[in-house]
Design a protein around this motif. Structure first.
Motif, PDB file in Angstrom:
ATOM      1  N   ASP A   2      13.309 -89.376 -75.530  1.00 62.48           N
ATOM      2  CA  ASP A   2      13.538 -90.568 -74.871  1.00 62.48           C
ATOM      3  C   ASP A   2      12.018 -91.154 -74.560  1.00 62.48           C
ATOM      4  N   LEU A   3      11.148 -91.894 -75.604  1.00 59.98           N
ATOM      5  CA  LEU A   3      10.231 -92.103 -75.217  1.00 59.98           C
ATOM      6  C   LEU A   3      10.099 -93.448 -74.293  1.00 59.98           C
ATOM      7  N   ARG A   4       9.481 -93.732 -73.245  1.00 58.11           N
ATOM      8  CA  ARG A   4       9.289 -94.668 -72.294  1.00 58.11           C
ATOM      9  C   ARG A   4       7.792 -95.133 -72.090  1.00 58.11           C
ATOM     10  N   GLN A   5       7.603 -96.223 -72.662  1.00 58.81           N
ATOM     11  CA  GLN A   5       6.172 -96.771 -72.624  1.00 58.81           C
ATOM     12  C   GLN A   5       5.617 -96.995 -71.297  1.00 58.81           C
ATOM     13  N   LEU A   6       4.891 -96.362 -70.629  1.00 59.73           N
ATOM     14  CA  LEU A   6       3.990 -96.839 -69.475  1.00 59.73           C
ATOM     15  C   LEU A   6       2.731 -97.594 -69.595  1.00 59.73           C
ATOM     16  N   THR A   7       2.157 -97.736 -70.747  1.00 61.42           N
ATOM     17  CA  THR A   7       0.930 -98.385 -70.982  1.00 61.42           C
ATOM     18  C   THR A   7       0.781 -98.633 -72.725  1.00 61.42           C
ATOM     19  N   PRO A   8       0.108 -99.391 -72.850  1.00 57.91           N
ATOM     20  CA  PRO A   8       0.006 -99.341 -74.253  1.00 57.91           C
ATOM     21  C   PRO A   8      -0.270 -98.209 -75.115  1.00 57.91           C
ATOM     22  N   GLU A   9      -1.228 -97.300 -74.348  1.00 56.18           N
ATOM     23  CA  GLU A   9      -1.588 -96.172 -74.927  1.00 56.18           C
ATOM     24  C   GLU A   9      -0.779 -94.675 -74.449  1.00 56.18           C
ATOM     25  N   LEU A  10       0.082 -95.041 -73.578  1.00 57.18           N
ATOM     26  CA  LEU A  10       0.916 -93.772 -72.919  1.00 57.18           C
ATOM     27  C   LEU A  10       2.370 -94.199 -72.907  1.00 57.18           C
TER      28      LEU A  10
END
Length: 142
Positions: A2-10
């Motif tokens: 379940d990927l959740r993007q916090l920043t463009p890099e993380l």
């Protein structure tokens, strides 16, 4: 996963299996950060198993176990170091929450607390109880 993007890099995620790591590498991720202590998982998802699978997939690997309620300055520093390197990163724990907490603490003093809490909330993590710690860390940075 379940990927959740916090920043463009993380991105942060719940538990990831070794079999999912090649797909992460194919998606362009370069770094895997394991924030889940070994005593919470079986041998199939242990630190050593995940390290081997990450390296086989071509991912840099960091093990920064976060036991709930036990945040240390060393843990925050280690997470900041892992996040500072080049490439897209995935940090994971049981639900992704602890990884989001560590991300927010590494950014304290660099971004306003409201911004950090808002970013986490957009990803589905309520870190509002972390505000005093973020503000305390930010005041030490300044």
């Amino acid at each position: 996963m379940d990927l959740r993007q916090l920043t463009p890099e993380l991105a942060v995620s719940s538990q990831i299996s070794p079999a999912e790591l090649p797909a992460l590498a194919e998606a362009g991720f370069k770094v895997l950060i394991n924030n889940r202590p070994d005593d919470e998982v079986g041998s199939e998802e242990s630190h050593e198993t995940m390290r081997s699978a990450a390296e086989a997939a071509g991912l840099r690997y960091f093990f920064i176990p976060f036991i709930p309620g036990r945040i240390t300055p060393e843990m925050i520093s280690a997470q900041a170091e892992a996040l500072a390197g080049p490439g897209a990163k995935v940090a994971y724990c049981r639900s992704g929450n602890r990884s989001a907490v560590l991300w927010a603490l590494t950014r304290a003093g660099q971004e306003p607390a409201d911004s950090l809490l808002g970013t986490a909330a957009q990803a589905g993590y309520d870190l509002s109880g972390l505000r005093p710690m973020i503000e305390s860390l930010a005041s030490r940075e300044g």
